[in-house]
Design a protein around this motif. Structure first.
Motif, PDB file in Angstrom:
ATOM      1  N   LEU A  47       0.853  -1.185   0.000  1.00  0.00           N
ATOM      2  CA  LEU A  47       0.000   0.000   0.000  1.00  0.00           C
ATOM      3  C   LEU A  47       0.888   1.233   0.000  1.00  0.00           C
ATOM      4  O   LEU A  47       1.703   1.416   0.903  1.00  0.00           O
ATOM      5  N   VAL A  48       0.710   2.081  -0.994  1.00  0.00           N
ATOM      6  CA  VAL A  48       1.515   3.295  -1.123  1.00  0.00           C
ATOM      7  C   VAL A  48       0.841   4.471  -0.435  1.00  0.00           C
ATOM      8  O   VAL A  48       1.474   5.213   0.316  1.00  0.00           O
ATOM      9  N   ALA A  49      -0.445   4.641  -0.702  1.00  0.00           N
ATOM     10  CA  ALA A  49      -1.179   5.771  -0.144  1.00  0.00           C
ATOM     11  C   ALA A  49      -2.663   5.445  -0.137  1.00  0.00           C
ATOM     12  O   ALA A  49      -3.140   4.697  -0.994  1.00  0.00           O
ATOM     13  N   SER A  50      -3.363   6.010   0.825  1.00  0.00           N
ATOM     14  CA  SER A  50      -4.805   5.821   0.887  1.00  0.00           C
ATOM     15  C   SER A  50      -5.457   7.129   1.289  1.00  0.00           C
ATOM     16  O   SER A  50      -4.824   8.011   1.888  1.00  0.00           O
ATOM     17  N   ILE A  51      -6.749   7.234   0.962  1.00  0.00           N
ATOM     18  CA  ILE A  51      -7.502   8.440   1.276  1.00  0.00           C
ATOM     19  C   ILE A  51      -8.933   8.049   1.604  1.00  0.00           C
ATOM     20  O   ILE A  51      -9.555   7.254   0.895  1.00  0.00           O
ATOM     21  N   SER A  52      -9.444   8.591   2.690  1.00  0.00           N
ATOM     22  CA  SER A  52     -10.829   8.333   3.071  1.00  0.00           C
ATOM     23  C   SER A  52     -11.758   9.200   2.229  1.00  0.00           C
ATOM     24  O   SER A  52     -11.321  10.110   1.525  1.00  0.00           O
ATOM     25  N   ARG A  53     -13.038   8.914   2.315  1.00  0.00           N
ATOM     26  CA  ARG A  53     -13.997   9.730   1.574  1.00  0.00           C
ATOM     27  C   ARG A  53     -13.946  11.187   2.029  1.00  0.00           C
ATOM     28  O   ARG A  53     -14.156  12.096   1.237  1.00  0.00           O
ATOM     29  N   ALA A  54     -13.647  11.393   3.291  1.00  0.00           N
ATOM     30  CA  ALA A  54     -13.581  12.745   3.838  1.00  0.00           C
ATOM     31  C   ALA A  54     -12.257  13.435   3.522  1.00  0.00           C
ATOM     32  O   ALA A  54     -12.112  14.624   3.785  1.00  0.00           O
ATOM     33  N   GLY A  55     -11.285  12.667   3.005  1.00  0.00           N
ATOM     34  CA  GLY A  55     -10.037  13.289   2.592  1.00  0.00           C
ATOM     35  C   GLY A  55      -8.849  13.046   3.504  1.00  0.00           C
ATOM     36  O   GLY A  55      -7.766  13.584   3.252  1.00  0.00           O
ATOM     37  N   SER A  56      -9.009  12.235   4.517  1.00  0.00           N
ATOM     38  CA  SER A  56      -7.863  11.901   5.362  1.00  0.00           C
ATOM     39  C   SER A  56      -6.917  10.986   4.599  1.00  0.00           C
ATOM     40  O   SER A  56      -7.362  10.044   3.944  1.00  0.00           O
ATOM     41  N   THR A  57      -5.636  11.265   4.695  1.00  0.00           N
ATOM     42  CA  THR A  57      -4.651  10.533   3.895  1.00  0.00           C
ATOM     43  C   THR A  57      -3.607   9.834   4.762  1.00  0.00           C
ATOM     44  O   THR A  57      -3.355  10.231   5.906  1.00  0.00           O
ATOM     45  N   SER A  58      -3.014   8.813   4.193  1.00  0.00           N
ATOM     46  CA  SER A  58      -1.878   8.148   4.828  1.00  0.00           C
ATOM     47  C   SER A  58      -0.943   7.654   3.736  1.00  0.00           C
ATOM     48  O   SER A  58      -1.382   7.390   2.608  1.00  0.00           O
ATOM     49  N   TYR A  59       0.346   7.532   4.083  1.00  0.00           N
ATOM     50  CA  TYR A  59       1.369   7.170   3.115  1.00  0.00           C
ATOM     51  C   TYR A  59       2.353   6.180   3.723  1.00  0.00           C
ATOM     52  O   TYR A  59       2.640   6.238   4.919  1.00  0.00           O
ATOM     53  N   VAL A  60       2.904   5.339   2.883  1.00  0.00           N
ATOM     54  CA  VAL A  60       4.028   4.524   3.316  1.00  0.00           C
ATOM     55  C   VAL A  60       5.226   5.461   3.480  1.00  0.00           C
ATOM     56  O   VAL A  60       5.343   6.477   2.772  1.00  0.00           O
ATOM     57  N   ASP A  61       6.096   5.147   4.424  1.00  0.00           N
ATOM     58  CA  ASP A  61       7.200   6.054   4.750  1.00  0.00           C
ATOM     59  C   ASP A  61       8.065   6.408   3.544  1.00  0.00           C
ATOM     60  O   ASP A  61       8.547   7.532   3.412  1.00  0.00           O
ATOM     61  N   THR A  90       9.868   2.222  -9.320  1.00  0.00           N
ATOM     62  CA  THR A  90       9.443   1.442 -10.478  1.00  0.00           C
ATOM     63  C   THR A  90       8.596   0.257 -10.040  1.00  0.00           C
ATOM     64  O   THR A  90       9.003  -0.539  -9.189  1.00  0.00           O
ATOM     65  N   ALA A  91       7.403   0.167 -10.607  1.00  0.00           N
ATOM     66  CA  ALA A  91       6.467  -0.892 -10.234  1.00  0.00           C
ATOM     67  C   ALA A  91       5.208  -0.767 -11.082  1.00  0.00           C
ATOM     68  O   ALA A  91       5.026   0.227 -11.795  1.00  0.00           O
ATOM     69  N   VAL A  92       4.355  -1.762 -10.967  1.00  0.00           N
ATOM     70  CA  VAL A  92       2.996  -1.635 -11.482  1.00  0.00           C
ATOM     71  C   VAL A  92       2.153  -1.052 -10.348  1.00  0.00           C
ATOM     72  O   VAL A  92       2.170  -1.576  -9.226  1.00  0.00           O
ATOM     73  N   TYR A  93       1.445   0.008 -10.648  1.00  0.00           N
ATOM     74  CA  TYR A  93       0.637   0.691  -9.653  1.00  0.00           C
ATOM     75  C   TYR A  93      -0.834   0.329  -9.878  1.00  0.00           C
ATOM     76  O   TYR A  93      -1.352   0.417 -10.998  1.00  0.00           O
ATOM     77  N   TYR A  94      -1.485  -0.063  -8.794  1.00  0.00           N
ATOM     78  CA  TYR A  94      -2.874  -0.495  -8.838  1.00  0.00           C
ATOM     79  C   TYR A  94      -3.742   0.423  -7.985  1.00  0.00           C
ATOM     80  O   TYR A  94      -3.391   0.764  -6.865  1.00  0.00           O
ATOM     81  N   CYS A  95      -4.879   0.741  -8.527  1.00  0.00           N
ATOM     82  CA  CYS A  95      -5.892   1.501  -7.799  1.00  0.00           C
ATOM     83  C   CYS A  95      -6.826   0.522  -7.087  1.00  0.00           C
ATOM     84  O   CYS A  95      -7.122  -0.566  -7.606  1.00  0.00           O
TER      85      CYS A  95
END
Length: 120
Positions: A47-61, A90-95
């Protein structure tokens, strides 16, 4: 079933930028959390990054300060702005999206993936 279509991948030099987009299509659904994963050859999907419906985000370091995830709820679209790219990105990125469907209930949907290649 909701379908996720990614775009924006490609080849870029180290230090460059790319913007990934992922649009959800279908009917009778809403999207809760959305995220971007990536999988490099020989490695597990992360998991690289995520976002809630309200817009809260998190990222891998490893991408903090370089990548920004955002979404447009009206367009059912999530974005990943990637800057200061490194060869190790470099990678395949998936949504991925957490779908609430009027007909199919609650499930997770995945895109087909888009290749990002960063040359040194």
């Amino acid at each position: 079933q909701v379908q996720l279509l990614e775009s924006g991948g490609g080849l870029v030099q180290a230090g460059g930028s790319l913007r990934l987009s992922c649009a959800a299509s279908g009917s009778g659904f809403s999207l809760n959390a959305m995220g971007w994963y990536r999988q490099a050859p020989g490695k597990q999907r992360e998991l690289v990054a995520s976002i809630s419906r309200a817009g809260s985000t998190s990222y891998v370091d490893s991408v903090k300060g370089r990548f920004t995830i955002s979404r447009d709820n009206a367009k059912n679209t999530v974005y990943l702005q990637m800057s200061s790219l490194k060869p190790e990105d470099t990678a395949v990125y998936y949504c991925n999206a957490d779908v609430v469907s009027s007909s199919a209930g609650h499930y997770r949907s995945w895109g087909q993936g888009t290749q990002v290649t960063v040359s040194s």
